[in-house]
Design a protein around this motif. Sequence first.
Motif, PDB file in Angstrom:
ATOM      1  N   VAL A 445      -1.791  23.889  63.831  1.00 23.51           N
ATOM      2  CA  VAL A 445      -3.128  23.406  63.469  1.00 23.51           C
ATOM      3  C   VAL A 445      -3.051  21.900  63.220  1.00 23.51           C
ATOM      4  N   ILE A 446      -3.966  21.160  63.848  1.00 21.68           N
ATOM      5  CA  ILE A 446      -4.088  19.714  63.586  1.00 21.68           C
ATOM      6  C   ILE A 446      -5.447  19.470  62.954  1.00 21.68           C
ATOM      7  N   VAL A 447      -5.451  18.852  61.782  1.00 19.80           N
ATOM      8  CA  VAL A 447      -6.689  18.474  61.110  1.00 19.80           C
ATOM      9  C   VAL A 447      -6.950  16.999  61.391  1.00 19.80           C
ATOM     10  N   GLY A 448      -7.985  16.701  62.156  1.00 20.31           N
ATOM     11  CA  GLY A 448      -8.304  15.333  62.530  1.00 20.31           C
ATOM     12  C   GLY A 448      -7.739  14.998  63.891  1.00 20.31           C
ATOM     13  N   TYR A 449      -8.617  14.565  64.798  1.00 18.81           N
ATOM     14  CA  TYR A 449      -8.182  14.275  66.167  1.00 18.81           C
ATOM     15  C   TYR A 449      -8.562  12.847  66.539  1.00 18.81           C
ATOM     16  N   GLY A 450      -8.273  11.929  65.613  1.00 18.28           N
ATOM     17  CA  GLY A 450      -8.524  10.518  65.872  1.00 18.28           C
ATOM     18  C   GLY A 450      -7.359   9.896  66.609  1.00 18.28           C
ATOM     19  N   ARG A 451      -7.033   8.651  66.247  1.00 17.39           N
ATOM     20  CA  ARG A 451      -5.967   7.944  66.962  1.00 17.39           C
ATOM     21  C   ARG A 451      -4.616   8.635  66.794  1.00 17.39           C
ATOM     22  N   VAL A 452      -4.319   9.097  65.580  1.00 18.41           N
ATOM     23  CA  VAL A 452      -3.039   9.756  65.321  1.00 18.41           C
ATOM     24  C   VAL A 452      -3.064  11.187  65.846  1.00 18.41           C
ATOM     25  N   GLY A 453      -4.098  11.935  65.469  1.00 16.78           N
ATOM     26  CA  GLY A 453      -4.159  13.345  65.842  1.00 16.78           C
ATOM     27  C   GLY A 453      -4.200  13.570  67.338  1.00 16.78           C
ATOM     28  N   SER A 454      -4.923  12.701  68.076  1.00 19.72           N
ATOM     29  CA  SER A 454      -5.028  12.910  69.523  1.00 19.72           C
ATOM     30  C   SER A 454      -3.694  12.659  70.223  1.00 19.72           C
ATOM     31  N   LEU A 455      -2.940  11.641  69.779  1.00 21.96           N
ATOM     32  CA  LEU A 455      -1.618  11.399  70.363  1.00 21.96           C
ATOM     33  C   LEU A 455      -0.677  12.559  70.058  1.00 21.96           C
ATOM     34  N   LEU A 456      -0.720  13.026  68.813  1.00 22.28           N
ATOM     35  CA  LEU A 456       0.110  14.160  68.422  1.00 22.28           C
ATOM     36  C   LEU A 456      -0.269  15.404  69.224  1.00 22.28           C
ATOM     37  N   ALA A 501      -9.276  28.951  60.724  1.00 19.16           N
ATOM     38  CA  ALA A 501      -8.149  28.419  61.503  1.00 19.16           C
ATOM     39  C   ALA A 501      -6.911  29.299  61.390  1.00 19.16           C
ATOM     40  N   ALA A 502      -6.989  30.338  60.561  1.00 22.08           N
ATOM     41  CA  ALA A 502      -5.889  31.312  60.403  1.00 22.08           C
ATOM     42  C   ALA A 502      -4.575  30.618  60.055  1.00 22.08           C
ATOM     43  N   VAL A 503      -4.610  29.754  59.022  1.00 26.30           N
ATOM     44  CA  VAL A 503      -3.381  29.061  58.630  1.00 26.30           C
ATOM     45  C   VAL A 503      -2.333  30.042  58.109  1.00 26.30           C
ATOM     46  N   GLY A 504      -2.762  31.243  57.713  1.00 21.60           N
ATOM     47  CA  GLY A 504      -1.800  32.256  57.288  1.00 21.60           C
ATOM     48  C   GLY A 504      -0.897  32.709  58.414  1.00 21.60           C
ATOM     49  N   ARG A 505      -1.388  32.578  59.666  1.00 13.58           N
ATOM     50  CA  ARG A 505      -0.589  32.990  60.839  1.00 13.58           C
ATOM     51  C   ARG A 505       0.001  31.785  61.567  1.00 13.58           C
ATOM     52  N   ALA A 506      -0.294  30.565  61.103  1.00 19.38           N
ATOM     53  CA  ALA A 506       0.161  29.356  61.793  1.00 19.38           C
ATOM     54  C   ALA A 506       1.627  29.079  61.492  1.00 19.38           C
ATOM     55  N   VAL A 507       2.257  28.306  62.384  1.00 23.29           N
ATOM     56  CA  VAL A 507       3.659  27.931  62.167  1.00 23.29           C
ATOM     57  C   VAL A 507       3.787  26.513  61.611  1.00 23.29           C
ATOM     58  N   ARG A 508       2.774  25.665  61.852  1.00 25.54           N
ATOM     59  CA  ARG A 508       2.792  24.332  61.292  1.00 25.54           C
ATOM     60  C   ARG A 508       1.364  23.843  61.109  1.00 25.54           C
ATOM     61  N   LEU A 509       1.208  22.911  60.155  1.00 24.48           N
ATOM     62  CA  LEU A 509      -0.082  22.271  59.930  1.00 24.48           C
ATOM     63  C   LEU A 509       0.140  20.765  59.843  1.00 24.48           C
ATOM     64  N   PHE A 510      -0.562  20.033  60.696  1.00 25.63           N
ATOM     65  CA  PHE A 510      -0.521  18.569  60.656  1.00 25.63           C
ATOM     66  C   PHE A 510      -1.861  18.073  60.125  1.00 25.63           C
ATOM     67  N   VAL A 511      -1.832  17.360  59.007  1.00 27.03           N
ATOM     68  CA  VAL A 511      -3.053  16.795  58.427  1.00 27.03           C
ATOM     69  C   VAL A 511      -3.078  15.323  58.827  1.00 27.03           C
ATOM     70  N   ALA A 512      -3.842  15.024  59.897  1.00 24.64           N
ATOM     71  CA  ALA A 512      -3.806  13.688  60.494  1.00 24.64           C
ATOM     72  C   ALA A 512      -4.989  12.818  60.098  1.00 24.64           C
ATOM     73  N   ILE A 513      -5.778  13.265  59.103  1.00 22.28           N
ATOM     74  CA  ILE A 513      -6.915  12.447  58.661  1.00 22.28           C
ATOM     75  C   ILE A 513      -6.418  11.374  57.695  1.00 22.28           C
ATOM     76  N   PRO A 514      -7.052  10.175  57.688  1.00 22.96           N
ATOM     77  CA  PRO A 514      -6.541   9.075  56.860  1.00 22.96           C
ATOM     78  C   PRO A 514      -6.920   9.170  55.388  1.00 22.96           C
ATOM     79  N   GLY A 515      -7.965   9.903  55.035  1.00 21.59           N
ATOM     80  CA  GLY A 515      -8.410   9.966  53.639  1.00 21.59           C
ATOM     81  C   GLY A 515      -7.518  10.867  52.812  1.00 21.59           C
ATOM     82  N   SER A 516      -6.833  10.280  51.829  1.00 22.69           N
ATOM     83  CA  SER A 516      -5.836  11.058  51.076  1.00 22.69           C
ATOM     84  C   SER A 516      -6.474  12.121  50.179  1.00 22.69           C
ATOM     85  N   PHE A 517      -7.686  11.868  49.654  1.00 19.72           N
ATOM     86  CA  PHE A 517      -8.296  12.846  48.761  1.00 19.72           C
ATOM     87  C   PHE A 517      -8.697  14.104  49.534  1.00 19.72           C
TER      88      PHE A 517
END
Length: 622
Positions: A445-456, A501-517
């Motif tokens: 799962v990738i959260v955020g598909y901006g400059r970082v998320g889209s490359l990833l 997003a079924a994070v319970g069944r996911a193998v990895r989660l990438f949080v690629a959004i810039p806002g830390s809160f």
Amino acid sequence: MHHGPLIAIIVAGLGLAFVFGALAQRLRISPLVGYLLAGVAAGPFTPGFVGDQNLANELAEIGVILLMFGVGLHFSLKDLLSVKAIAVPGAVVQIGIATLLGLGLGTWLGWSWFSGAVFGLALSTASTVVLLRSLQERRLVQTERGRIAVGWLIVEDIAMVLALVLLPVLAEIINGTPSGGSAPLATRFDLGVWGVLGLTFAKLIGFLAFMLVIGRRVIPWVLHWVAHTGSRELFRLAVLAVALGVAYAAATLFGVSFALGAFFAGMILSESPLSQRAAEETLPLRDAFAVLFFVSVGMLFDPGILLRAPGPLIGTLAIILIGKSVAAWLIMRAFGRSQTAALTISASLAQIGEFSFILAGLGTALGILPAQGRDLILAGAILSILLNPVVFALAERLAPEAPAAKPKPATTPEASEPEAKAPESQAAPPPERDITTTSLADHIVIVGYGRVGSLLGAGLLSQGAKLLVIEDNPDAVATAKRDGAELLVGNAADPEVLAAAAVGRAVRLFVAIPGSFEAGQVCEQARAENPALPIVARAHSDAEVAHLTKCGATLTIMGEAEIARAMLSLCQNLQGTARPAPAEPEAPSEAAKPDTIAALPVPKPPAAKPTEDPPADPPAAA
């Protein structure tokens, strides 16, 4: 140095708003409630400091302008036209129903039919600031529900502009008294009701034509020129000058409301690549002045009306909270919209605000609205704004019944279907935000598909990963669809979206959004859902690294540290420089950028702050 009432109201307003807002946050209620109570404390009906109400109202108007400008930046003419089939008739019918309900209450109180109609009209329009704040808190502005709500709001604003122009003329006809110069052209040329109505429409059309023909070219050109000067300060100043200048010109030259003028200025600029940067530059001022709006509303509230007229006040609140909401819900359902969408629009409109105050003040000044009617409108406004978070919570509690209807369209490949149906709005209504739970398992799962998320995401897809992207920005959504990732449109901090997003069944989660809160909220919820899930987040400072680690991130990567490592490795690859050695200890951090998906490290980084290591020290690369 002598200080005046302007400094006093800004300092007292923001200071009290902070204190009461922090207290409301501590009690787990909406900070808006705290801002309103701050206004009550600074108002003339409570002991202690009394702020200048006129100055507070003008400062609040700046907040409305900046807020509507920001909404326009994320809107487009296509978005507005895509919801016209429901926003226009829906708003008109809802205004008519609310006006009739107000007329009924006014008749029961012994007022004339005209006074009751003005009273009902004032209750029919929702507050711009409250509606947008509620949608922004839930990240719904860019969903179809949000577009319908904003389109509905624009139609209400246009209707109120017409009402404010026509009211003096109608008062003169019915009461036989001069309008006091409120409609100078009508008085000078004896235009009559239809003439004034035609003139007002002509001004609106003139404003729209001006913005589409001239503003569409001039505004982006000016900001592009300023951007090329390289001065951030000048660019910020240009954005504020455009927002405030267009709003003021729209009001003075075309008779359009400040809010409507600012919205169209933002919408014109949204077509420019600089729109995102413009939104970021106005955000701090927008938030500060929006807070002053709620303070100014609180200053109008006289708690004594709770004792003087409890029956009429309950009737007024019933029209605002129940009558308008039920009308909006029935209209949405009649147009075939989902239960979730109908409840969202109903909750959004269950309050009144700035136009209601203006209409009430004008009605009282013209002698067509009793003073009691004005007091009921003001009390109804503040109480409905106080209760609006409760109404939204109730709507969200009722909304889970909607998923039962969501499988109905049987749209498993959500990446293609919504795109094909985006321009429509006639029959076959699609879900505004497809929350159907993914069928993927062992996915990333990738959260955020901006400059970082889209490359990833592009890299992971090239490795054959099963990828799910959570995003709500239209441009990023389009990129994710183009790359071929499965897509969930929404805010990952929303538990409903994260569960889908079924994070319970996911193998990895990438949080690629810039806002830390917001990223911290995602990490916390994902960690609670799946304690063993490896979570990788991004940060810009050591403090953000510590915050995200505390929230449950397995690994937090600080961009600045990675840039330093890349530069250091480049030096190492050049002919023997004096200090290649420090680059060696950093080599393990390359695990944060795996060559294969399985290579990502899972261990938790140490929470302790690093001591005096090389420049690339952050716990990000632990």
